[in-house]
Design a protein around this motif. Structure first.
Motif, PDB file in Angstrom:
ATOM      1  N   GLN A1257       0.791  -1.259   0.103  1.00  0.00           N
ATOM      2  CA  GLN A1257      -0.084   0.089   0.026  1.00  0.00           C
ATOM      3  C   GLN A1257       0.623   1.396  -0.060  1.00  0.00           C
ATOM      4  O   GLN A1257       0.443   2.252  -0.661  1.00  0.00           O
ATOM      5  CB  GLN A1257      -0.957   0.012   1.278  1.00  0.00           C
ATOM      6  CG  GLN A1257      -2.016  -0.816   0.952  1.00  0.00           C
ATOM      7  CD  GLN A1257      -3.115  -1.041   2.046  1.00  0.00           C
ATOM      8  OE1 GLN A1257      -2.364  -0.959   3.290  1.00  0.00           O
ATOM      9  NE2 GLN A1257      -4.142  -1.930   2.144  1.00  0.00           N
ATOM     10  N   HIS A1387      -7.286  -5.999  -4.670  1.00  0.00           N
ATOM     11  CA  HIS A1387      -8.541  -7.003  -4.171  1.00  0.00           C
ATOM     12  C   HIS A1387      -8.091  -7.594  -3.044  1.00  0.00           C
ATOM     13  O   HIS A1387      -8.976  -7.698  -2.077  1.00  0.00           O
ATOM     14  CB  HIS A1387      -8.906  -7.858  -5.504  1.00  0.00           C
ATOM     15  CG  HIS A1387      -9.555  -7.158  -6.345  1.00  0.00           C
ATOM     16  ND1 HIS A1387     -10.286  -5.656  -6.236  1.00  0.00           N
ATOM     17  CD2 HIS A1387      -9.591  -7.476  -7.867  1.00  0.00           C
ATOM     18  CE1 HIS A1387     -10.378  -5.553  -7.644  1.00  0.00           C
ATOM     19  NE2 HIS A1387      -9.983  -6.284  -8.474  1.00  0.00           N
ATOM     20  N   CYS A1389      -5.975  -7.213  -0.784  1.00  0.00           N
ATOM     21  CA  CYS A1389      -5.659  -6.348   0.608  1.00  0.00           C
ATOM     22  C   CYS A1389      -7.001  -5.991   0.973  1.00  0.00           C
ATOM     23  O   CYS A1389      -7.286  -6.166   2.355  1.00  0.00           O
ATOM     24  CB  CYS A1389      -4.897  -5.084   0.012  1.00  0.00           C
ATOM     25  SG  CYS A1389      -3.217  -5.635  -0.505  1.00  0.00           S
ATOM     26  N   LYS A1390      -7.903  -5.723   0.117  1.00  0.00           N
ATOM     27  CA  LYS A1390      -9.238  -5.326   0.691  1.00  0.00           C
ATOM     28  C   LYS A1390     -10.181  -6.504   1.182  1.00  0.00           C
ATOM     29  O   LYS A1390     -10.695  -6.358   2.196  1.00  0.00           O
ATOM     30  CB  LYS A1390      -9.978  -4.743  -0.686  1.00  0.00           C
ATOM     31  CG  LYS A1390     -11.121  -3.515  -0.155  1.00  0.00           C
ATOM     32  CD  LYS A1390     -11.389  -2.850  -1.476  1.00  0.00           C
ATOM     33  CE  LYS A1390     -12.766  -1.913  -1.151  1.00  0.00           C
ATOM     34  NZ  LYS A1390     -13.082  -1.355  -2.397  1.00  0.00           N
ATOM     35  N   SER A1394     -11.166  -7.168   5.490  1.00  0.00           N
ATOM     36  CA  SER A1394     -12.729  -7.202   6.036  1.00  0.00           C
ATOM     37  C   SER A1394     -12.387  -8.334   7.257  1.00  0.00           C
ATOM     38  O   SER A1394     -13.375  -7.973   8.096  1.00  0.00           O
ATOM     39  CB  SER A1394     -13.536  -8.034   5.085  1.00  0.00           C
ATOM     40  OG  SER A1394     -12.983  -9.248   4.753  1.00  0.00           O
ATOM     41  N   HIS A1401      -8.170   0.781   5.003  1.00  0.00           N
ATOM     42  CA  HIS A1401      -9.685   0.398   4.565  1.00  0.00           C
ATOM     43  C   HIS A1401     -10.613   0.665   5.464  1.00  0.00           C
ATOM     44  O   HIS A1401     -10.626   0.005   6.677  1.00  0.00           O
ATOM     45  CB  HIS A1401      -9.645  -0.924   3.938  1.00  0.00           C
ATOM     46  CG  HIS A1401      -8.826  -1.250   2.929  1.00  0.00           C
ATOM     47  ND1 HIS A1401      -9.169  -0.611   1.866  1.00  0.00           N
ATOM     48  CD2 HIS A1401      -7.745  -2.005   2.842  1.00  0.00           C
ATOM     49  CE1 HIS A1401      -7.925  -1.359   0.924  1.00  0.00           C
ATOM     50  NE2 HIS A1401      -7.067  -1.927   1.563  1.00  0.00           N
ATOM     51  N   LEU A1404     -15.573  -1.083   4.916  1.00  0.00           N
ATOM     52  CA  LEU A1404     -15.605  -2.244   4.325  1.00  0.00           C
ATOM     53  C   LEU A1404     -16.934  -2.926   5.187  1.00  0.00           C
ATOM     54  O   LEU A1404     -17.341  -2.207   6.388  1.00  0.00           O
ATOM     55  CB  LEU A1404     -14.373  -3.295   4.940  1.00  0.00           C
ATOM     56  CG  LEU A1404     -13.093  -2.895   3.924  1.00  0.00           C
ATOM     57  CD1 LEU A1404     -12.078  -3.614   4.853  1.00  0.00           C
ATOM     58  CD2 LEU A1404     -13.419  -2.978   2.496  1.00  0.00           C
TER      59      LEU A1404
END
Ligand code: ZN
Ligand code: ZN
Ligand code: ZN
Ligand code: ZN
Ligand code: ZN
Ligand code: ZN
Ligand code: ZN
Length: 1754
Positions: A1257, A1387, A1389-1390, A1394, A1401, A1404
């Motif tokens: 990131q 994707h 990482c996101k 969660s 982020h 979420l």
């Protein structure tokens, strides 16, 4: 203009509201001239309430009308507040026992087939369910509107006239009690006053014809200049024409125009413009101009607003009257009295008369309102019903003439009330005797049919379209005649006799006009130029068929009438054919010493007609006479002496000869119209009063003539006299080789003539001809139908003639002659002939068509062979003739007959050339057989005093007389027995000889008498034959056995295929594509199998070879080789959706990364499993595309697939596809090389991954910020600590071949395009997400199907599913290699965030709003993108395992949070097990983190159960996923059905059996994670009860529950009104089987715009409910409808069956229908399997007409 007037309307309202009903009524009570008083009130107020603007405001108008206009009347009538007055009236009322419910359109009605007097007697659903008829045989139909329930009408039902509700206490039946006794004098007087005034007002204003002037007593002082341009309905112009015209004429939008048109169609008129006179006049002229071009213009009137206002109120008033009389039968009677009271102008001046007589001038809406009032008043009152019936009959002629010229459908005409009146037996009889109704109807009918030829016969030759239209309308008169005749009198009065016979005279006049109509002459030389008109005459005949039969039934019920009618009929026949007509020359015929006089007439040269209704009626009456008592007792009283048999037979014989000649090909040049006429002549719809009666007439003639004479005349008419009268003509005849055609023709004619003789002797199954009853007749019909083949109930019904009550009488006898075989999942129930009935089979049954005859012959011979009998089909034993017909049998032993038989046998013996035929011989053999049977029966029934005069056996034993000197018939038969060319007929000849011997034996009653010579020779012969026969028999048996075995085998095979269709398809597919997935489960010994993680079971690499279905080349599946692909179909799906109201609003902005647990919109992939080379497919697809483009240009046709959307049909199985999936090896093996270091545990791994993510990131941010300060950049870089071994700049090499890469992109893009409904864009970051999603969703849907069907997870899966899942999973796993690395990492990482929160982020979803399986698939499949840059030694397997464990734990928390917390009383008494205490501890932790918001649960038992049950689907899906991903074979335990396999799954998935251990082992990190999950605000909201969540396990979606009885669905639908046009009934109510919504389909009113196109309600609904796919039930049609997208659809057989195992699509038969659960399950299965679209594709390929339907308009 509307807006200007609006305030004025408001202002007036107030002044109106001040009116007091009580006061006005008070004033009226005092009035001396009440009429004037009331009229003034109306004149003043009506225009103030109604018609104040361009659009009606029905609610406001109704409210004001009630307050100002109707209220006072109610007060006046009651003399007090109507709120008290009416209930009082209602209480005092003794209600009638008639139900009288008026049917709405589409409402179900029931008729009892056992008890209804005629089929027009019907019950409403409520009455039906409360009646005895629900257990009888009943029929169900949907009402077309109009008509009412006959419950309580004792004349309508033979039994059970009352339902429970209308059942009356028998003591209360007091004949015709006057209902007025329940009312006080005052009320009677006031009611009379007010009804008289109001009814008159309504009639006056509705029939008012002036357009701008009111009746004087209603005229206003000041008149505004406000007019309406009123458009009226007609049945000539189409919707489209009206809409188009309106848009032009009044400048409205299309939508408004549709609105106008809809109202015009419904109500009959609608104002389309409001304004001053000029303004309206202008619109009128445009409309008239625009519509006058076609036929007559649309009717438009410019009417003053006050007239329209009064008319609207007039309608309101009639409905009001209808509802007021509902309070009391007394009020009803007063209204009837008022209505029928003669007015000042005498005859026809009562209000009822006036309305009826202006019916055709009224618009549709007005008509239906007053018709309804008539039905609820006049027809409900027994006394006035009679009086009304008389009025109706008196006006009958006028009303019918009006109707004929009117253009509205019959249901909107007052003429249609005839069914309500004429079907009441007592009324019908009263009208016949008192009003001479029969004659009136027939004469009215004749008056309207004026086209006649020179002989006064009907002529339809050149009638115009207008006449044709009129002719169609006139036919309803025949229906009226049928109603009048439908119930036969039980008693005859002299008056009835007289009037009936008068009617009969009129009827004969009608038939006389038909006798000989449409005559035809044989065309020679040239073919006819124009097909002559023939349909009109046949329509007339067909419509009259039942009437003719009913006339005969009436005659049959009274001997006097019968004899009179017979005489009349005979007289008319004489008039038609007095003597021999047209100066035809007499000639003399003679054969065998017999001679007869007749005329010279050739069918092939002179005029002949098929229409002979007078002859046929006489034939019918003759049979009735024959049946009657007089015929037995006093035959001398019968009017037979006047008969001239040759005259009787002449015309029917000509007609039959015509048929024979047509069959012989002599009339080919006369075209199809003749063929059609002959067809209908024999058809089941007509034959009863055509063909059958001609046979009867000939039978009548023969029985009264010398049979020799008859035969000679017949020979002459068949134009065969020469051949049989000239000795040796045959020889000469055969030598004339030049005229081969003529010989052929004559052969056919001889065959036909013999056939006719067989029929004349053999057809004695009509009661009256033979000594049989009606049951035996129908039995025989059925036996012969079933001799052809087994039949379904409806097929049988169609082949049998129906009587006027639509009954065939089949049910009462079918059990006796047939077995019923129930249907399976498809197909219908079938009746099979009982074997013992086969002996009644007659090969020459007269109702067989030629095709049926040969089919039946074949079937019966086959049957005999199977039973190892000889194959002779001898004539059956026949019942004896009735006395009048008894002498008919002598035709068989007559000299001419024997001569004919002898001649033909002689030809057969000589066997020369083509001058004879086998069929001819076969018929002669049959005739001989019949004669022998006849003689045998005579001998059996002989009584002492009678001598048997039937001596056929003796006659055929004698040789022919000089000069022929031919051998005897018997001798010739013996010769023929050995003729090699007659092999087929040998069995029959043998049977004849055997029977001959038997008869002979019987005749020689004394056993000692010497054996006759002939017999000896036969015996000798048969013994000679014996050896040969024996050998033959053995050979035959052997052959039969072989045949049987073969048949059995193929039967078994077929059976097997049926049973195992899927399996069979698999094998086929295997054969075809040799998808040699070389046994994917290699022998694995006892060791446990593990599907993932570092300890994953290593499977040896297998090589996979596949064959391309297109080029048949075999190829190995390898990373670097050319791509092999599977045809695949991707579709959006809501099958698993738990929230149908949710759908993707804006696909361009939609983020699919996290799937919500409601699974509201998924992407499903299926495949037929057929493998091709990628390049072969590409070439195939290109050619399909090119072909389609050419085809569309040429034909403008749709296809079942949409090429522009990438659709195509699999080249092998034609399965609908829209993309291809590449075939891959397990992709993990390619990357899973690094595996050397010590593997981290979960905690360490999460830390490492978090660090890597952080680094990524950071770098990402670097890239995105502009490169302005390189120093700063490097500074930051120092800050960043790259985790050990992590090389974010490393980019792995893509191992796949170019071709595979291309296919990865192709399928990925297709999934993205279809799943999101967006334009393809391979660069879009959402492409990989859609691929993972489709993989997850497809696995989930298959898991659901397997669970629902209780099938094991790894049981035998259909090959195509297995292939599809494997390819799909591997594809999804490999897809990241063609996507951007950083996108996939992003994707990951996101997704990871969660569960493991990090700072970058924030927005979420909380863990309650994530579908964990989708998350798992996403994480596992995105992980390689991160892992490939990690050189620290952490393996992919380790990552997979940790991801899996992490998601599993999240899911457990999800389940615990959402588990149903209701207390379960069943506490286990056993000591709690390890799992239970562990889960209880975990729950306590949760309880703590949620701040005690979670309910406390003391028992771990309950919790553990919830967890186990909730997590099973997830575990199963995961097992499937990892199995296909890594290729580890499934453990054998899970391959068998049975227990839930929880432990086996855990082992396979590398999970501890006690799942809670996962938390305990990783408590360090898990506690903090759980805490972070619980602190989410959404979780808090949920715990505080502010929102809902999905609970686990999610239940499978099912189609809605359907009722067992179909009629309750019909009822439900009839109560459904169109949601858009204010309470109007929907025409095509359609039920969504997915969500249960009722929709108003196939109608303009409910069209909506979808993606810029107008679509019907169903298509619109599919988009919200089923993502474009819909499953519906069209309730009125009883038909399942599948829709997919806008252009695809098909009909599917409904899950409702009648008792005979048949569906009734279109509800035509009306048998009660019941739900077939299995069939409904099959539909549900199609839905679950996502096969609806595929099913549509197959249906459309099979039936091209389906392609042309505009499905989007449904
Ligand atoms: Zn009813
Ligand atoms: Zn009832
Ligand atoms: Zn019944
Ligand atoms: Zn190929
Ligand atoms: Zn295929
Ligand atoms: Zn509608
Ligand atoms: Zn729905």
């Amino acid at each position: 203009m509307a807006s200007e007037l609006e305030p004025e309307v408001q202002a007036i309202d107030r002044s109106l509201l001040e009116c007091s009903a009580e006061e006005i009524a008070g004033k009226w009570l005092q009035a001396t001239d009440l009429t004037r008083e009331v009229y003034q009130h109306l004149a003043h107020y009506v225009p103030k309430i109604y018609c104040r603007g361009p659009n009606p405001f029905p609610q406001k108008e109704d409210m004001l009308a009630q307050h100002v206009l109707l209220g006072p009347m109610e007060w006046y009538l009651c003399g007090e507040d109507p709120a008290f007055g009416f209930p009082k009236l209602e209480q005092a009322n003794k209600p009638s026992h008639l139900c009288g419910r008026v049917f709405k359109v589409g409402e179900p009605t029931y008729s009892c087939r056992d008890c209804a007097v005629d089929p027009t007697c019907v019950l409403c659903m409520e009455c039906f369910l409360g009646s005895i008829h629900r257990d009888h045989r009943y029929r169900m139909t949907t009402s077309g509107g109009g008509g009412f329930c006959d419950c309580g009408d004792t004349e309508a039902w033979k039994e059970g006239p009352y339902c429970q509700k209308h059942e009356l206490n028998t003591s209360e039946i007091e004949e015709e009690e006057d209902p007025l006794v329940h009312l006080s004098e005052d009320v009677i007087a006031r009611t009379y006053n007010i009804f008289a005034i109001m009814f008159r007002y309504a009639v006056e204003i509705l029939t008012w014809e002036k357009e701008s002037e009111l009746p004087a007593d209603l005229e206003m002082v000041e008149k505004s200049d406000t007019y309406y341009c009123m458009l009226f309905n007609d049945e000539v112009h189409t919707y489209e024409q009206v809409i188009y015209t309106l848009q032009k004429a009044v400048n409205c939008t299309q939508k408004e125009a549709i609105g106008f048109a809809t109202t015009v169609d419904r109500d009959g008129r609608r104002s389309v413009r409001y304004g001053d006179f000029q303004y309206c006049e202008q619109a009128k002229s445009v409309i008239v101009r625009n519509t006058s071009r076609q036929t007559k213009p649309l009717k438009v009137q410019v009417m003053h607003s006050s007239i329209v206002a009064h008319q609207n109120f007039g309608l309101k008033l009639l409905s009001w009257l209808g509802s007021i009389i509902g309070y009391s039968d007394g009020l009803r009677r007063i209204l009837c009295q008022v209505g029928l009271q003669e007015g000042p102008d005498g005859e026809n001046s009562s209000l009822v008369d006036r309305l009826m007589l202006s019916d055709s001038k009224l618009w549709k809406g007005a008509r239906s309102v007053y018709h309804q009032l008539f039905m609820s008043s006049l027809l409900m009152d027994l006394k006035y019903k009679k009086l009304f019936a008389v009025r109706f009959a008196k006006n009958y002629e006028r009303l019918q003439s009006d109707y004929v010229t009117d253009d509205h459908d019959r249901e909107f005409s007052v003429a249609d009330l005839s069914v309500q009146i004429f079907t009441v037996p007592s009324l019908a009889r009263m009208l016949i005797t008192e009003e001479n109704l029969m004659s009136i109807i027939i004469k009215t009918f004749m008056d309207h049919l004026r086209h006649r030829d020179a002989h006064g016969r009907f002529q339809f030759e050149r009638y115009t379209a207008l006449q044709a239209f009129k002719f169609r309308r006139v036919q309803s008169l025949i229906l009226d005649l049928k109603y009048v005749l439908i119930s036969k009198p039980t008693e005859w009065s002299d008056e009835l006799r007289q009037k009936f016979l008068e009617g009969f005279d009129a009827f004969l006049e009608l038939l006389k006009c038909m006798q000989g109509m449409d005559p035809i002459t044989r065309q020679v030389g040239q073919h006819i130029e124009m097909e002559p008109e023939w349909e009109a005459a046949f329509t007339l005949q067909m419509k009259l068929t039942h009437v003719i039969s009913m006339m005969q039934d009436w005659c049959a019920s009274d001997e006097k009438v019968l004899i009179e009618a017979y005489k009349k009929c005979l007289a008319v026949l004489m008039q038609c054919h007095g003597g021999y007509t047209d100066g035809e020359q007499p000639i003399t015929l003679s054969i065998c010493g017999h001679s007869v006089e007749t005329i010279r007439y050739c069918v092939s040269q002179e005029k002949v007609s098929i229409h002979l209704p007078v002859s046929r009626l006489l034939a019918g009456l003759h049979v009735l006479l024959s049946k009657s008592e007089v015929a037995y007792k006093f035959p001398e009283l019968l009017p037979l002496s006047e008969l001239s048999p040759p005259m009787l037979i002449e015309h029917p014989l000509r007609c039959l000869v015509l048929c024979a000649q047509v069959h012989a090909g002599m009339w080919r040049r006369n075209g199809f119209s003749l063929v059609n006429q002959i067809y209908y002549y024999h058809n089941v719809k007509c034959r009863r009063e055509m063909f059958d009666k001609d046979i009867v007439m000939l039978q009548t003639g023969v029985s009264m003539m010398d049979p020799n004479h008859f035969l000679m005349i017949m020979l002459s008419r068949f134009e065969l006299y020469q051949i049989f009268s000239t000795p040796d003509y045959g020889k000469r005849f055969s030598s004339e080789i030049t005229h081969k055609d003529v010989v052929q023709q004559n052969n056919t004619l001889i065959e036909e003539m013999l056939y006719l003789i067989i029929m004349l002797v053999g057809e004695r199954f009509s009661p009256g001809v033979g000594q049989v009853n009606a049951t035996e007749e129908i039995k025989r019909e059925i036996i012969h139908q079933l001799s052809i083949k087994p039949m379904a109930h409806s097929e049988l019904v169609k082949s049998l003639p129906e009587d006027e009550n639509k009954e065939t009488g089949m049910e009462s006898v079918i059990e006796a002659v047939a077995h019923f075989k129930k249907p399976g999942l498809t197909g219908r129930g079938m009746y099979e002939l009982k074997p013992e009935c086969a002996k009644e089979f007659n090969l020459y049954f007269y109702h067989f068509s030629r095709a049926e005859q040969s089919k039946a012959e074949e079937a019966q011979r086959k049957l005999k062979r199977q039973n190892r009998e000889d194959t002779a089909l001898p004539p059956p034993v026949l019942p004896p003739f009735c006395p009048l017909f008894a002498s008919l049998v002598n035709i068989l032993q007559s000299d001419v007959m024997l001569c004919i038989m002898g001649t033909i046998l002689q030809w057969a013996v000589e066997h020369n050339g083509y001058a004879w035929s086998e069929s001819m011989l076969q018929r002669v053999l049959h005739l001989i057989g019949m004669a022998l049977q006849e003689e045998k029966q005579h001998l059996e029934n002989v009584t002492e005093e009678h001598v048997v005069t039937f001596t056929f056996t003796q006659k055929i034993s004698k040789p022919g007389e000089a000069p022929k000197n031919s051998p005897s018939i018997l001798a010739m038969l013996e010769t023929l027995q050995n003729a090699p060319y007659l092999e087929v007929h040998k069995d029959m000849i043998r049977w004849i000889l055997k029977t001959f011997n038997a008869v002979k034996k019987m005749r020689e009653s004394s056993p000692t008498s010497p054996v006759a010579e002939t017999e000896g020779t036969i015996m000798e012969e048969s013994s000679r034959d014996k050896d040969k026969a024996e050998r033959k028999r053995k050979a035959e048996i052997a052959r039969l056995r072989r045949e049987k075995i073969m048949a059995q085998m193929s039967e078994m095979q077929r059976h097997f295929i049926d049973e195992n269709k899927e399996l069979f398809q698999q094998t086929l597919e295997l054969d075809a594509s040799t998808s040699a997935v070389l046994d994917n489960s290699p022998v694995v010994s006892d060791m446990t199998l593990t599907a993932l993680g570092p300890t994953q079971t290593q499977v040896p690499e297998q090589r996979q070879f596949v064959t391309c279905i297109l080029c048949q080349e075999e190829q190995e599946v390898k990373v670097e080789s050319r791509a092999m692909v599977l045809a695949a179909f991707v579709q959006r799906s809501t099958v698993l959706s738990k929230n149908r109201s949710k759908f993707i609003q804006d696909p361009e902005k939609y983020d699919p990364l996290f799937m919500h647990p409601d699974l509201s919109c998924g992407t499903h992939t299926s495949s037929c499993g057929h493998i091709m080379h990628a390049h072969c497919w590409q070439r195939y697809f290109d050619s399909v595309q090119a072909k389609e483009q050419r085809r569309q240009q040429r034909l403008r046709l749709h296809t079942s697939y949409d090429v522009e959307n990438g659709e195509f049909l699999c080249p092998l199985c034609e399965c609908l596809s829209n993309t291809v999936i590449p075939l891959l090896l397990p992709p993990r093996n390619i990357f899973n090389k690094l595996n050397f270091s010590e593997q981290p545990n979960l905690t360490q791994w999460i830390r490492t991954i978090s660090q890597q993510i952080k680094a990524l990131q950071f770098l990402r941010k670097e890239e995105s910020t502009p490169n302005n300060a390189s120093t700063k950049n490097s500074e930051n870089k120092d800050e960043l600590q790259l985790p050990e071994g992590f090389r974010p700049d490393f980019h792995p090499k893509n191992p796949y071949s170019e071709s595979i890469k291309e296919m990865l992109t192709t399928f990925g893009t297709a999934t993205y395009k279809v799943g999101l409904k967006v334009h393809p864009n391979e660069e879009d970051p959402r492409v990989p997400i859609m691929c993972w999603g489709s993989c997850a969703y497809t696995i989930q849907s298959i898991e659901r199907i397997l669970s629902d069907e209780d099938k094991p997870l790894f049981g035998p899966l259909p090959c195509r599913l297995d292939d599809c899942l494997r390819s799909l999973t591997r594809f999804a796993a490999a897809h990241w290699t063609v996507a951007s690395l950083s996108v996939v990492q992003g994707h990951f990482c996101k997704l990871f965030a969660s569960l493991v929160p990090n700072d970058s982020h924030e927005e979420l979803p909380c863990i309650l709003d994530i579908d964990m399986f989708h998350l798992l698939v996403g994480l596992v499949l995105a992980f390689p993108a991160l892992q490939c840059q990690d050189f620290s030694g952490i393996s992919l397997g380790t990552g997979d395992l940790h991801i899996f464990h992490l998601v599993t734990m999240a899911h457990i928390i999800q389940i615990l949070l959402t588990s149903c917390t209701e207390e379960n009383g069943m506490d286990q008494e056993n000591p709690t097990c390890e799992e239970e205490s562990a889960v209880l501890a975990l729950y306590k932790t949760l309880h703590q983190y949620t701040g005690s918001a979670l309910k406390e649960i003391p028992s771990g038992w309950h919790l553990w159960r919830s967890v186990r049950a909730g997590i099973m689907p997830f575990l199963k899906c995961s097992a499937l996923f990892f199995h296909y991903l890594n290729g580890v074979p499934s453990p054998p335990d899970i391959q068998v059905p049975g227990t839930s396999h929880f432990e086996h799954l855990c082992n396979y998935l590398s999970l501890p059996n006690n799942l809670i251990c996962l938390f305990q082992e990783n408590s360090e990190i898990m506690n903090s994670l759980i805490e972070s999950w619980c602190h989410n605000s959404e979780v808090k909201r949920y715990l505080e009860g502010e929102r809902d969540v999905i609970r686990y396990p999610r239940e499978s979606n099912k189609l809605i529950n359907l009722p067992e009885d179909y009629s309750s669905l019909i009822n439900q639908a009839s109560n459904f009104s169109c949601p858009k046009s204010g309470g109007d009934k929907s025409r095509a109510p359609t039920l969504c089987l997915v969500c249960g919504s009722l929709l108003c389909s196939q109608s303009y009113c409910c069209q909506t715009e979808l993606e810029g196109e107008d679509v019907g309600a169903c298509t619109a609904h599919t988009y919200s409910c089923g993502s474009g796919v819909g499953i519906f039930l069209r309730v009125r049609e009883c038909q399942v409808l599948f829709l997919a997208g806008k252009t695809k659809g098909c009909f599917y057989s409904p899950p409702y069956l009648d008792d005979y195992g048949e569906t009734d699509q279109g509800l035509r038969r009306g048998n009660p229908l019941h739900l077939c659960k299995e069939r409904f399950k099959k539909i549900q299965k199609l839905w679950h399997q996502h096969s609806v679209t595929e099913e549509i594709g197959h249906a459309q390929e099979a039936n091209q007409t389906l392609v042309g339907i505009d499905w989007q308009h449904l």
